[in-house]
Scaffold this active site. Structure first.
Site, PDB file in Angstrom:
ATOM      1  CG  HIS A  13      -1.702   3.731  -8.394  1.00 35.46           C
ATOM      2  ND1 HIS A  13      -1.092   2.825  -7.906  1.00 35.46           N
ATOM      3  CD2 HIS A  13      -2.811   3.931  -7.698  1.00 35.46           C
ATOM      4  CE1 HIS A  13      -1.720   2.389  -6.623  1.00 35.46           C
ATOM      5  NE2 HIS A  13      -2.806   3.080  -6.660  1.00 35.46           N
ATOM      6  CG  ASP A  15      -6.215   1.828  -8.144  1.00 37.57           C
ATOM      7  OD1 ASP A  15      -5.583   1.662  -7.070  1.00 37.57           O
ATOM      8  OD2 ASP A  15      -6.426   3.101  -8.058  1.00 37.57           O
ATOM      9  CG  ASP A 125      -3.439   4.522  -3.165  1.00 34.82           C
ATOM     10  OD1 ASP A 125      -3.515   5.503  -2.282  1.00 34.82           O
ATOM     11  OD2 ASP A 125      -4.514   4.324  -3.872  1.00 34.82           O
ATOM     12  CG  HIS A 351      -4.457  -0.591  -2.719  1.00 39.74           C
ATOM     13  ND1 HIS A 351      -3.651  -0.953  -3.658  1.00 39.74           N
ATOM     14  CD2 HIS A 351      -4.615   0.650  -3.188  1.00 39.74           C
ATOM     15  CE1 HIS A 351      -3.430  -0.233  -4.825  1.00 39.74           C
ATOM     16  NE2 HIS A 351      -4.228   0.802  -4.467  1.00 39.74           N
TER      17      HIS A 351
END
Length: 887
Positions: A13, A15, A125, A351
């Site tokens: 994931h 970010d 997420d 996000h």
């Protein structure tokens, strides 16, 4: 008995920026991707890698290693590298409906260039999900959505709680307000439940005994999902060996190195639909304790939210529509440049970025990106407008000014433009002499008229003599000095989507200045406003007879939470302005309207108690358990409030300027709504959602903060805002609170990450509008469409020297060749990739409504690729998102 199948999906994931800045994480990304490439090429049993559903991850890698593009295409074509569908993983509630669509469009477009797209709606997420996700996914051709938040509660370091109010199954049906339904797959044990699988047998036995039991608790089928990865997780290089060990230990389970399309197909084949529950509408962890909904990311670093919404509206309401108008005049539609602008904006909409829950370095870079994308967007707007004005047929006298508007409905708006006259170019006179020459000219003002000769009241402010320049298309730059004036005026009935040309005529009489009255009241034919001694105001709506009193008090409260979540200081000390005596005066009063200014100096604590709060942060005390009080030291918070009512306004315009010099606090404006009620309504992504005022029985958080887009209404009060997404409504609906500022000092979540710039030591300017209405009827009224138009920007351009372009365009033009019933809200006017016109609406009414058009359209989807039929009349279902494509 069917065999259990464990689908292991390798991923990381990603970010893009968070507890480390972009370039620090890009370095790790390049290392990850090089290792993934080697494994997919060489390691037997390592078959697939999921690229987190976002194309920007691949784009960031190829920016460093562009020579790898063909290799990446090969891995995608071979089904090994699983990419798409999004351009980036956005925050759902803080990005507009059109931004969500562009995100999917550009992501799919890029994925198709690489040969294949993973056709699954992926929201691992996202901080809660808007209710129209199933409809958007269905229109895009997806029937399955995977998501991590919104149903189960999560806690420290994204731990999934083992709670009595978790979802029954990880599989469920999810239905949008319009009835669209998809299969929802909840990452019930998070997106790391198959992370770091042991190779050593004893450790593997312990690992799998727990992991298999955890998944079986939620799974409704024998197809089980294990996510092999986590945030920025390096790829597990010995995964193939680990899976061989698992197969040996559990011969009754098939361990498959899988991908999402394979997994979703297997789940759908083995589902027993009657076993599944259906969840409806938005998913914001309503049935949780309320402590980890992440709703307060809507108020962290509020200046970022304001910048984001401003640029979204510039793109959606000016750049795209004016580019369509210009295409009628032979100007090529700037598909590539608009994509560039949108993608640059989307870098800030990820996000962990737009939610403002990252390091200071991350958010400083965001401000630069916002400046860059605004420059790009304004260049697109001014270029298209200039090309249009060059071809508009104009009168022989007066200075032509063309106003562009694309709010979707006709509306009256107050316009400001800086007008230049009496240009003297450097080619005409030595530049040192020009200012003195211009200073000799007699004073002048202006009369403003429509193209039909109807005079428009205008307020003129001389701005002096200024340098400027033109950049001709085929010549060197052309410098000049000119006299400059600010013209402020109101245009009634601006076209819904189009332009109107006015004429400024220079006149020698200079109007005497009008001395403003001292009366702290304002009135037009729609509203009456009275300001009380404490700075609150009473509104009376002359049309409806509704009155609301005591509006606009301020409240300051200590905040010992973090960028994710608000937590009130332990002493519960709140400071309000209900007993204050601010300085008040009339700032302006002229032929257009009136502005009253209210100046508060509010004594508040300087910060949280320094020693106690520092210790709680040092020990990583989870925010619900923090108890630090506020400091005993006080400072003055200066707040200036401007109330404006112009003659055609149906709403009160409010501008609040806060010079924030305090730490660890939240500042709100309060609105008594005049009515008690059980629900309220708020604008969201392609819908107006009705929310209960009272939370579910499981909710223990004393606050009930919510997110909105455009507006919120409760009782008799509706508040429309520019970039102020957070609000709270009291349990009985009699009070609405709008957050203007939240100042905190750390990221929060899983470690000690200071973020002192989140204290927002700067001037914050907040703009909003106050309407009086029956809020319970908003969805079936014209209000959502009117608010949409009210918040849309306008662009005014003075025509330059006559060009040699043929004058073929009319002075005024309305491109909105449709008539929409109450409840339909205009969303976009643009060109599809094939240069066919696109217009999109969303329905807020509870009954079907009719959309009538002058021209023939085909009905399309949010992807705008094809259309069906050739119609002029469309029946729009309740809550439907309808896209029409020119035929």
């Amino acid at each position: 008995m069917t065999r259990k199948k464990a689908h292991i999906i390798s991923h990381s994931h990603w970010d893009r920026e968070w507890f480390l800045p972009l370039e620090s994480l890009r370095f790790k990304l390049v290392t990850l991707m090089d290792e993934v490439e080697g494994l997919l090429d060489m390691e037997a049993g390592f078959n697939h890698f999921h690229m987190d559903g976002q194309m920007i991850m691949l784009e960031d890698y190829l920016a460093v290693k562009p020579a790898k593009r063909e290799k990446m295409k090969q891995l995608v074509a071979d089904g090994k590298l699983r990419i798409g569908p999004w351009y980036m993983l956005q925050d759902a509630f803080l990005t507009s409906g059109e931004a969500n669509i562009r995100n999917l469009q550009y992501g799919l477009e890029m994925a198709k260039e690489f040969g294949h797209v993973e056709k699954i709606g992926y929201f691992p997420d996202t901080f809660g999900l808007y209710g129209q996700v199933p409809q958007l996914m269905s229109q895009a051709g997806f029937d399955t959505v995977v998501f991590g938040r919104g149903v189960n509660p999560t806690g420290f370091n994204n731990q999934v709680f083992d709670s009595a109010f978790a979802s029954k199954y990880s599989e469920m049906f999810w239905e949008s307000p319009d009835g669209s339904k998809v299969l929802g797959i909840l990452l019930a044990n998070w997106y790391s439940n198959g992370n770091e699988i042991p190779v050593e047998k004893e450790a593997a036995k312990v690992f799998w005994d727990k992991k298999l039991a955890d998944v079986e608790r939620f799974a409704s089928t024998d197809e089980w999902l294990f996510m092999n990865g986590c945030d920025h997780q390096p790829v597990q290089t010995d995964l193939a060996e680990a899976l061989e060990v698992a197969k040996e230990l559990y011969p009754d389970v098939d361990f498959i190195h899988s991908h999402f399309e394979r997994y979703q197909d297997a789940v759908k084949q083995s589902l027993e639909p009657e076993k599944l529950q259906t969840v409806y509408g938005e998913l914001t962890s309503q049935q949780s304790d309320g402590w980890s909904t992440l709703a307060n990311t809507a108020s962290s670093r509020i200046y970022l939210k304001q910048a984001n919404e401003k640029i979204e509206r510039l793109l959606e309401r000016l750049a795209e529509p004016i580019s369509v108008m210009a295409s009628d005049a032979g100007v090529p539609y700037p598909h590539e440049y608009l994509a560039f602008a949108w993608k640059l904006l989307m870098e800030n909409q990820i996000h962990d970025s737009i939610t403002a829950c990252s390091l200071d370095e991350v958010h400083r870079e965001m401000e630069v990106r916002f400046e860059k994308v605004e420059q790009v967007t304004m260049s697109l707007i001014s270029n298209a407008a200039r090309k249009l004005t060059e071809q508009i047929t104009i009168a022989e006298t007066g200075i032509p000014i063309t106003i562009f508007h694309a709010g979707g409905v006709e509306i009256a708006k107050t316009i400001e433009i800086e007008l230049e006259t009496d240009e003297i170019h450097f080619s005409e006179m030595h530049f040192e002499q020009i200012p003195d020459e211009l200073a000799k000219l007699p004073a002048q003002t202006f009369r403003l008229e429509t193209s039909e000769g109807v005079e428009i009241p205008v307020v003129v402010e001389p701005l002096g003599i200024h340098f400027n320049y033109d950049l001709p298309e085929r010549k060197f730059r052309d410098s000049y000095f000119a006299r400059k004036y600010k013209l402020t005026f109101i245009v009634e009935n601006l076209p819904a989507v189009g332009y109107e040309t006015l004429y400024a005529h220079a006149i020698s009489e200079v109007e005497p200045e009008v001395e403003p009255s001292s009366a702290l009241t304002m009135e037009n034919r729609f509203l009456k406003v009275e300001v009380a001694a404490n700075g609150t105001y009473t509104l009376f709506d002359k049309m409806s007879g509704i009155e609301a009193r005591g509006l606009g008090a301020y409240e300051d409260v200590g905040d010992i939470g973090n960028e994710y979540m608000f937590k009130e200081a332990g002493d519960k000390l709140r400071v309000d302005t209900l007993q204050s005596k601010p300085e008040m005066s009339v700032l302006r009063e002229d032929k257009l309207g009136k502005t009253i200014i209210i100046r508060h100096e509010i004594e508040i604590p300087e910060s949280a108690s320094a020693a106690a709060f520092a210790e709680e942060k040092r020990r990583l005390v989870w925010h619900p358990e923090r108890q630090s009080p506020r400091s005993e030291k006080r400072i003055i918070l200066k707040v200036a409030t401007e109330l404006t009512l112009n003659k055609h306004d149906k709403q009160l315009a409010v501008r609040v300027k806060i010079v924030n010099n305090a730490d660890d606090h939240r500042f709100r404006v309060l609105f008594p709504t005049g009515v008690t009620c059980e629900t309220h309504q708020a604008g969201s992504v392609f819908e107006v959602t009705t929310r209960p005022n009272k939370q579910a029985k499981e909710w223990t958080n004393p606050t009930s903060d919510n997110r909105k887009q455009a507006f919120v209404t409760s009782g008799n009060v509706l508040i429309a805002t520019h970039g102020l997404p957070e609000y709270e409504v009291s349990e009985n609906g009699d009070k609405l609170e709008l957050t203007l500022l939240r100042a905190v000092s750390e990221i929060g979540d899983w470690g000690d990450f200071p973020a002192y710039e989140a204290e927002c030591h700067r001037e914050i300017t907040a703009d909003f509008y106050v309407f009086l209405t029956d809020g319970s009827k908003a969805i079936n009224s014209e209000l959502p469409a009117e608010v949409n138009a009210l918040l849309a920007p306008v662009y005014a351009m003075q025509h330059k020297k006559p060009s040699n372009k043929a004058k073929t365009l009319p002075e005024n033009q309305n491109f909105a060749k449709w008539k929409a019933a109450n409840g339909l809200v205009f969303s976009t006017f643009k060109l599809a990739k094939d240069n066919k016109r696109i217009v999109r609406f969303y329905q807020t009414a509870t009954e079907p409504t009719i959309l009538q058009t002058i021209h023939t359209w085909g009905k399309s989807t949010i992807l705008e690729e094809t259309s069906i039929g050739q119609e002029k009349t469309f029946t729009v279902r309740p809550n439907e998102i309808i896209t029409l494509k020119g035929v």
